[in-house]
Design an enzyme around this catalytic site. Sequence first.
Site, PDB file in Angstrom:
ATOM      1  N   THR A  50       0.850  -1.188   0.000  1.00  0.00           N
ATOM      2  CA  THR A  50       0.000   0.000   0.000  1.00  0.00           C
ATOM      3  C   THR A  50       0.887   1.240   0.000  1.00  0.00           C
ATOM      4  O   THR A  50       1.776   1.361   0.841  1.00  0.00           O
ATOM      5  CB  THR A  50      -0.904   0.013   1.243  1.00  0.00           C
TER       6      THR A  50
ATOM      7  N   LYS B 259       2.287   4.693   0.779  1.00  0.00           N
ATOM      8  CA  LYS B 259       2.217   5.610   1.910  1.00  0.00           C
ATOM      9  C   LYS B 259       3.051   6.851   1.603  1.00  0.00           C
ATOM     10  O   LYS B 259       4.035   6.756   0.871  1.00  0.00           O
ATOM     11  CB  LYS B 259       2.737   4.922   3.173  1.00  0.00           C
TER      12      LYS B 259
ATOM     13  N   HIS C  84     -11.372  -3.866  -0.415  1.00  0.00           N
ATOM     14  CA  HIS C  84     -10.943  -3.415   0.907  1.00  0.00           C
ATOM     15  C   HIS C  84     -12.145  -3.448   1.840  1.00  0.00           C
ATOM     16  O   HIS C  84     -13.265  -3.156   1.422  1.00  0.00           O
ATOM     17  CB  HIS C  84     -10.357  -2.001   0.837  1.00  0.00           C
TER      18      HIS C  84
END
EC number: 4.1.1.39
Length: 478
Positions: free
Chosen positions: A173, A175, A294
Amino acid sequence: MSPQTETKASVGFKAGVKDYKLTYYTPEYETKDTDILAAFRVTPQPGVPPEEAGAAVAAESSTGTWTTVWTDGLTSLDRYKGRCYHIEPVPGEEDQYICYVAYPLDLFEEGSVTNMFTSIVGNVFGFKALRALRLEDLRIPPTYSKTFQGPPHGIQVERDKLNKYGRPLLGCTIKPKLGLSAKNYGRACYECLRGGLDFTKDDENVNSQPFMRWRDRFVFCAEAIYKAQAETGEIKGHYLNATAGTCEEMMKRAIFARELGVPIVMHDYLTGGFTANTSLAMYCRDNGLLLHIHRAMHAVIDRQKNHGMHFRVLAKALRMSGGDHVHAGTVVGKLEGEREITLGFVDLLRDDFIEKDRSRGVFFTQDWVSMPGVIPVASGGIHVWHMPALTEIFGDDSVLQFGGGTLGHPWGNAPGAAANRVALEACVQARNEGRDLAREGNEIIKAACKWSPELAAACEVWKAIKFEFAPVDTVDKV
């Protein structure tokens, strides 16, 4: 009422309120193969017998209301009512019971998770006679599950599309999850994919904000994918989050992703809603897109043990609504997830047939028949030292996703990705050689560090990082 206007419905009708258990508690009932079965954890108010509480749940989630109504005589209540057919006390808990309810199949619209949940959990959770209520599990009969498309593609088709076999897939993911420009975001994706990851990912709340509009992000991420593929010779992907404020806007984003030629899009299925999710899943199957899911907002619903809905129910609903991946906790990372419970719903996501096993929280035997499986995604607070445990717990058909565990590498994103890939390959090789990952995991990682300075640096950074908190949601003593 005169004889001329008297109706069949009015004969024998007696207005007033009667106990739910007189109609909806039926311990003699034998469940049918076509019934949807539910296991509720019921905590009645003081003075409310468990039989009345269980019957109230069955009534209020099917045909009942608080008083007798004359229109009951216009239908066959026995055909359509939910039935509380078994009640058992929860060991170690005072005034808490597992109440089993059977629902006739005709109560539910075909192919609609939205309608199923509106019926079973839509209203009854606010019932005053109950202190707390939790839906622990559902048995979905094949008669009903066959009315759903399910996952757009499933595990085997995804592996064939990616040409990747024999190991878990690796993801990351990006960031910080918010604040990057589209170009810098795409650059981070490229570095991670070039370094050895299979996927990078939008975070759940990356949609289309002022600092990075969705179309710009999609274009730069597609560029990153194609560049990394050309350099590595591997198929790569980025989960482009199509979640939006309207279904129409969501579909517009998915269509644009398809036009870019990327392999996968993403949806936040709980905040986006089951109706939107099912529509997107159908589009993805028809147009060759994989769909990553998700579970943002799930802990609002599933974390408390005595009230809400267990994630295994949300996982089953997702398999029916449609998704090729779904986040499923890590057991070892920063997010809630007890091992046996997690393995129980991971099997419910992946396998065709799952036996009842209360030690893992599985209340019913579930037969998915031919519905494709969903790949569980382990994500949240994991790093290279967790790799042996993750490989052992989740097996090959999983995605192991390292956000901070990739981008936090002291040498940068590509070395962070390389460290994770080397750690994974070392664990898979050791497992295939018959070594015990649970017992020898640290030694396997240390040995791999000799051949990978990137892995050695990662191991040094995260050697003392642990998330040691007791899980809130645990298996009942049986």
